[in-house]
Design an enzyme around this catalytic site. Structure first.
Site, PDB file in Angstrom:
ATOM      1  N   ALA A 249       0.787  -1.243   0.000  1.00  0.00           N
ATOM      2  CA  ALA A 249       0.000   0.000   0.000  1.00  0.00           C
ATOM      3  C   ALA A 249       0.814   1.286   0.000  1.00  0.00           C
ATOM      4  O   ALA A 249       0.334   2.314  -0.455  1.00  0.00           O
ATOM      5  CB  ALA A 249      -0.916  -0.007   1.209  1.00  0.00           C
ATOM      6  N   ALA A 250       2.030   1.252   0.530  1.00  0.00           N
ATOM      7  CA  ALA A 250       2.742   2.519   0.766  1.00  0.00           C
ATOM      8  C   ALA A 250       3.383   3.039  -0.518  1.00  0.00           C
ATOM      9  O   ALA A 250       3.820   2.242  -1.348  1.00  0.00           O
ATOM     10  CB  ALA A 250       3.802   2.290   1.831  1.00  0.00           C
ATOM     11  N   PRO A 251       3.475   4.361  -0.705  1.00  0.00           N
ATOM     12  CA  PRO A 251       3.086   5.422   0.230  1.00  0.00           C
ATOM     13  C   PRO A 251       1.594   5.726   0.282  1.00  0.00           C
ATOM     14  O   PRO A 251       1.189   6.597   1.047  1.00  0.00           O
ATOM     15  CB  PRO A 251       3.880   6.630  -0.276  1.00  0.00           C
ATOM     16  CG  PRO A 251       4.061   6.389  -1.734  1.00  0.00           C
ATOM     17  CD  PRO A 251       4.171   4.898  -1.896  1.00  0.00           C
ATOM     18  N   GLY A 252       0.777   5.072  -0.545  1.00  0.00           N
ATOM     19  CA  GLY A 252      -0.633   5.068  -0.203  1.00  0.00           C
ATOM     20  C   GLY A 252      -1.609   5.755  -1.124  1.00  0.00           C
ATOM     21  O   GLY A 252      -2.787   5.874  -0.776  1.00  0.00           O
ATOM     22  N   LYS A 254      -3.182   4.705  -3.673  1.00  0.00           N
ATOM     23  CA  LYS A 254      -4.339   3.878  -4.038  1.00  0.00           C
ATOM     24  C   LYS A 254      -5.209   3.607  -2.817  1.00  0.00           C
ATOM     25  O   LYS A 254      -6.431   3.529  -2.916  1.00  0.00           O
ATOM     26  CB  LYS A 254      -3.866   2.594  -4.714  1.00  0.00           C
ATOM     27  CG  LYS A 254      -3.127   2.908  -6.009  1.00  0.00           C
ATOM     28  CD  LYS A 254      -2.575   1.701  -6.707  1.00  0.00           C
ATOM     29  CE  LYS A 254      -1.650   2.117  -7.832  1.00  0.00           C
ATOM     30  NZ  LYS A 254      -0.388   2.728  -7.389  1.00  0.00           N
ATOM     31  N   ASP A 269       1.780  -2.915   4.237  1.00  0.00           N
ATOM     32  CA  ASP A 269       3.063  -2.787   3.545  1.00  0.00           C
ATOM     33  C   ASP A 269       4.141  -3.242   4.523  1.00  0.00           C
ATOM     34  O   ASP A 269       3.971  -3.144   5.734  1.00  0.00           O
ATOM     35  CB  ASP A 269       3.315  -1.331   3.124  1.00  0.00           C
ATOM     36  CG  ASP A 269       4.331  -1.209   1.987  1.00  0.00           C
ATOM     37  OD1 ASP A 269       3.919  -1.013   0.826  1.00  0.00           O
ATOM     38  OD2 ASP A 269       5.541  -1.336   2.265  1.00  0.00           O
ATOM     39  N   ASP A 295       5.122  -8.222   6.249  1.00  0.00           N
ATOM     40  CA  ASP A 295       5.451  -8.810   4.955  1.00  0.00           C
ATOM     41  C   ASP A 295       4.186  -9.514   4.456  1.00  0.00           C
ATOM     42  O   ASP A 295       3.650 -10.386   5.154  1.00  0.00           O
ATOM     43  CB  ASP A 295       6.606  -9.809   5.134  1.00  0.00           C
ATOM     44  CG  ASP A 295       7.090 -10.325   3.794  1.00  0.00           C
ATOM     45  OD1 ASP A 295       6.271 -10.467   2.867  1.00  0.00           O
ATOM     46  OD2 ASP A 295       8.297 -10.598   3.678  1.00  0.00           O
ATOM     47  N   ASP A 311      -0.634  -4.090  -5.762  1.00  0.00           N
ATOM     48  CA  ASP A 311       0.211  -3.160  -6.540  1.00  0.00           C
ATOM     49  C   ASP A 311       1.651  -3.574  -6.216  1.00  0.00           C
ATOM     50  O   ASP A 311       2.296  -2.988  -5.352  1.00  0.00           O
ATOM     51  CB  ASP A 311      -0.100  -1.723  -6.087  1.00  0.00           C
ATOM     52  CG  ASP A 311       0.678  -0.678  -6.865  1.00  0.00           C
ATOM     53  OD1 ASP A 311       1.235  -1.002  -7.924  1.00  0.00           O
ATOM     54  OD2 ASP A 311       0.735   0.470  -6.399  1.00  0.00           O
ATOM     55  N   CYS A 364       3.869  -0.650 -11.994  1.00  0.00           N
ATOM     56  CA  CYS A 364       4.214   0.561 -12.774  1.00  0.00           C
ATOM     57  C   CYS A 364       5.472   0.255 -13.585  1.00  0.00           C
ATOM     58  O   CYS A 364       6.467   0.967 -13.504  1.00  0.00           O
ATOM     59  CB  CYS A 364       4.412   1.765 -11.863  1.00  0.00           C
ATOM     60  SG  CYS A 364       5.646   1.554 -10.579  1.00  0.00           S
TER      61      CYS A 364
HETATM   62  C1  LIG Z   1       4.630  -0.088  -6.115  1.00  0.00           C
HETATM   63  S1  LIG Z   1       4.879   0.242  -4.448  1.00  0.00           S
HETATM   64  C2  LIG Z   1       3.235   0.486  -3.896  1.00  0.00           C
HETATM   65  C3  LIG Z   1       2.654   1.841  -4.201  1.00  0.00           C
HETATM   66  C4  LIG Z   1       1.329   2.073  -3.521  1.00  0.00           C
HETATM   67  N1  LIG Z   1       0.352   1.051  -3.820  1.00  0.00           N
HETATM   68  C5  LIG Z   1       0.722   3.424  -3.848  1.00  0.00           C
HETATM   69  O1  LIG Z   1      -0.216   3.513  -4.616  1.00  0.00           O
HETATM   70  O2  LIG Z   1       1.212   4.417  -3.296  1.00  0.00           O
HETATM   71  C6  LIG Z   1       5.249  -1.342  -3.823  1.00  0.00           C
HETATM   72  C7  LIG Z   1       5.263  -1.458  -2.318  1.00  0.00           C
HETATM   73  O3  LIG Z   1       5.435  -2.830  -2.003  1.00  0.00           O
HETATM   74  C8  LIG Z   1       6.060  -2.907  -0.750  1.00  0.00           C
HETATM   75  N2  LIG Z   1       6.527  -4.293  -0.594  1.00  0.00           N
HETATM   76  C9  LIG Z   1       7.549  -4.906  -1.221  1.00  0.00           C
HETATM   77  N3  LIG Z   1       7.614  -6.205  -0.853  1.00  0.00           N
HETATM   78  C10 LIG Z   1       6.607  -6.397   0.024  1.00  0.00           C
HETATM   79  C11 LIG Z   1       6.158  -7.523   0.772  1.00  0.00           C
HETATM   80  N4  LIG Z   1       6.768  -8.714   0.673  1.00  0.00           N
HETATM   81  N5  LIG Z   1       5.107  -7.356   1.585  1.00  0.00           N
HETATM   82  C12 LIG Z   1       4.481  -6.164   1.705  1.00  0.00           C
HETATM   83  N6  LIG Z   1       4.861  -5.071   1.036  1.00  0.00           N
HETATM   84  C13 LIG Z   1       5.912  -5.193   0.195  1.00  0.00           C
HETATM   85  C14 LIG Z   1       7.121  -1.842  -0.806  1.00  0.00           C
HETATM   86  O4  LIG Z   1       7.494  -1.435   0.493  1.00  0.00           O
HETATM   87  C15 LIG Z   1       6.393  -0.735  -1.592  1.00  0.00           C
HETATM   88  O5  LIG Z   1       5.857   0.204  -0.711  1.00  0.00           O
END
Ligand SMILES: C[S@@+](CC[C@H](N)C(=O)[O-])C[C@H]1O[C@@H](n2cnc3c(N)ncnc32)[C@H](O)[C@@H]1O
Length: 433
Positions: A249-252, A254, A269, A295, A311, A364
């Site tokens: 979700a981060a930085p959020g 969506k 996240d 995780d 995402d 993306c």
């Molecule tokens: C593409 S970004 C997400 C962008 C976000 N959905 C938004 O709209 O702002 C991918 C995210 O996946 C997180 N991430 C990577 N591996 C992960 C895991 N195994 N479990 C949870 N989050 C994970 C990263 O910390 C990162 O914030």
């Protein structure tokens, strides 16, 4: 600006951290600030030099290879940076030529190492020649904009999308991107576009082409808007209504959209640092989401979810125009590793979903391994899932982004005359009961 050398020196430090120490552009700025405190206009000017240099580095290096058949000696790392920064100013910025050349010559004359200082005549000659030949150099780039891109990405995109689309995409990627805003209340689109002198995009965003400090925009403090590329705002629109889990979700951006649609949202996240930005945005917008730091691969909700957004972490090559460092920091090995993580995340989330549940998967990235290939392999592994094709009426004005399978593939060249789009891939699946 105070001393004209200071911001340029700072810009070279940023480039050094990105290109020689493998740091992101933001990380490089933070590192450079530790050596040289820099504020206000000087800092913005330095960042523009570094950004323009990275965005056009393929072409800058092409010019250097042409002008200096022997190349820049390996031991002259600083001279290499001075040349790249100087060419960025001469070819891509509205800086007086004499200022770009003289400051570069003064910087190399004051270099720490003797070998670099010895490059002073070369820096002078190369930059003066670039001033003289600027029109023909820019015509060369205009005829083949893909030259500006990192070679590995240009090669891949030519293979995936063809030479013409590669050129169209590159033309958008090397231009300054617009600023897109998502709105807490979609009914405010016209009023906010008018107040901010922006345009309404058919998918609901407001686009500003004159870049400004977003925190100073009308509606920012009251939480009526947040920054989000128009392509990034599509996945949350494609999830059928109901409570949702946003798995990465981060930085959020969506999660904010999902919450603004009135859903109960779990925003998960593994990065607490990145989730802190979501917390700030939730406070500013007055929206609500349940935040979970974990995780995703080790997390199972109490109830099998019916609506899921995944995402997934990706190479982010679709955001190259906003993050020009990405292409110089990543490589095909990263794409391979991330594709592996994406398939693990897809399998884990698929395994915990409720029957008849719907998942929107997106990245993306412009790399087929993270998009089309990933989804094909998922559907083969999981016969209990079927594709829920996305339809043209769900994507106003973006028919060209729908592929024959009903997945979405946005390209930077879509809506090119309005400033383009980030590259995204989006697919939607239903778990068959
Ligand atoms: C593409 S970004 C997400 C962008 C976000 N959905 C938004 O709209 O702002 C991918 C995210 O996946 C997180 N991430 C990577 N591996 C992960 C895991 N195994 N479990 C949870 N989050 C994970 C990263 O910390 C990162 O914030």
């Amino acid at each position: 600006m105070t001393d004209s050398l200071a911001p340029r020196r700072f810009a070279l430090a940023i480039l050094d951290h990105v290109l020689n120490r493998h740091q992101t552009l933001d990380g490089a700025v933070d590192q450079a600030l530790k050596t040289w405190p820099m504020i206000g206009l000087d800092r913005s000017f330095a960042r523009v030099i570094a950004t323009k240099a990275l965005r056009n580095l393929g072409f800058i290096d092409h010019v250097l290879a042409d002008f200096l058949t022997q190349g820049v000696p390996d031991k002259c790392r600083y001279a290499d940076l001075v040349l790249r920064g100087g060419l960025a100013q001469i070819l891509f910025m509205d800086v007086p030529d004499h200022a770009a050349v003289d400051s570069s010559v003064r910087l190399i004359a004051g270099a720490k190492h003797r070998a670099d200082r010895g490059m002073k005549p070369v820096v002078n000659a190369v930059l003066r020649r670039a001033v003289r030949e600027r029109d023909s150099l820019l015509a060369q780039l205009d005829a083949n904009p893909g030259l500006a891109l990192p070679r590995w990405l240009a090669d891949r995109w030519q293979k995936a999308y063809g030479a013409e689309t590669l050129s169209d995409m590159a033309r958008v990627i090397i231009a300054d991107p617009p600023l897109d805003l998502s709105l807490r209340d979609p009914h405010e689109q016209e009023a906010l576009a008018k107040a901010l002198k922006g345009v309404c995009l058919p998918t609901g965003s407001v686009r500003l082409t004159k870049l400004s400090d977003v925190t100073a925009l009308e509606g920012f403090d009251e939480g009526r808007l947040w920054v989000q590329d128009a392509a990034a705002s599509l996945p949350a629109r494609l999830l059928p209504e109901g409570d949702a889990i946003d798995f990465c979700a981060a930085p959020g951006g969506k999660s904010l959209q999902l919450a603004a649609q009135g859903r109960h949202v779990i925003a998960l996240d593994r990065s607490a640092r990145r989730l802190a930005r979501l917390r700030e945005n939730l406070i500013r917008t007055g929206l609500d989401a349940e935040i979970v730091v974990s995780d995703a691969l080790n997390w199972t909700p109490k109830q099998a979810p019916k609506r899921v957004l995944l995402d997934a972490p990706c190479s982010a090559t679709g955001t190259l125009r906003r993050h020009p460092d990405t292409g110089w920091l990543k490589s095909p090995v990263d794409v391979e590793k991330l594709a592996d993580l994406q398939s693990k995340l897809l399998d884990h989330v698929a395994g915990i979903m409720a029957d008849d549940g719907v998942m929107v998967y997106c990245v993306c990235s412009l790399e087929p391994e993270e998009g089309e290939d990933q989804v094909r392999a998922f559907l083969q592994r999981r016969p209990d899932f079927e594709r829920m094709a996305i339809t043209p009426d769900e994507l106003p004005g973006l028919d060209m982004a729908l592929n024959k399978d009903g997945d979405v593939r946005t390209l930077p060249s879509h809506w090119a005359d309005q400033g383009g789009l980030d590259g995204f891939f989006i697919a939607r699946f239903r778990k068959i009961a």
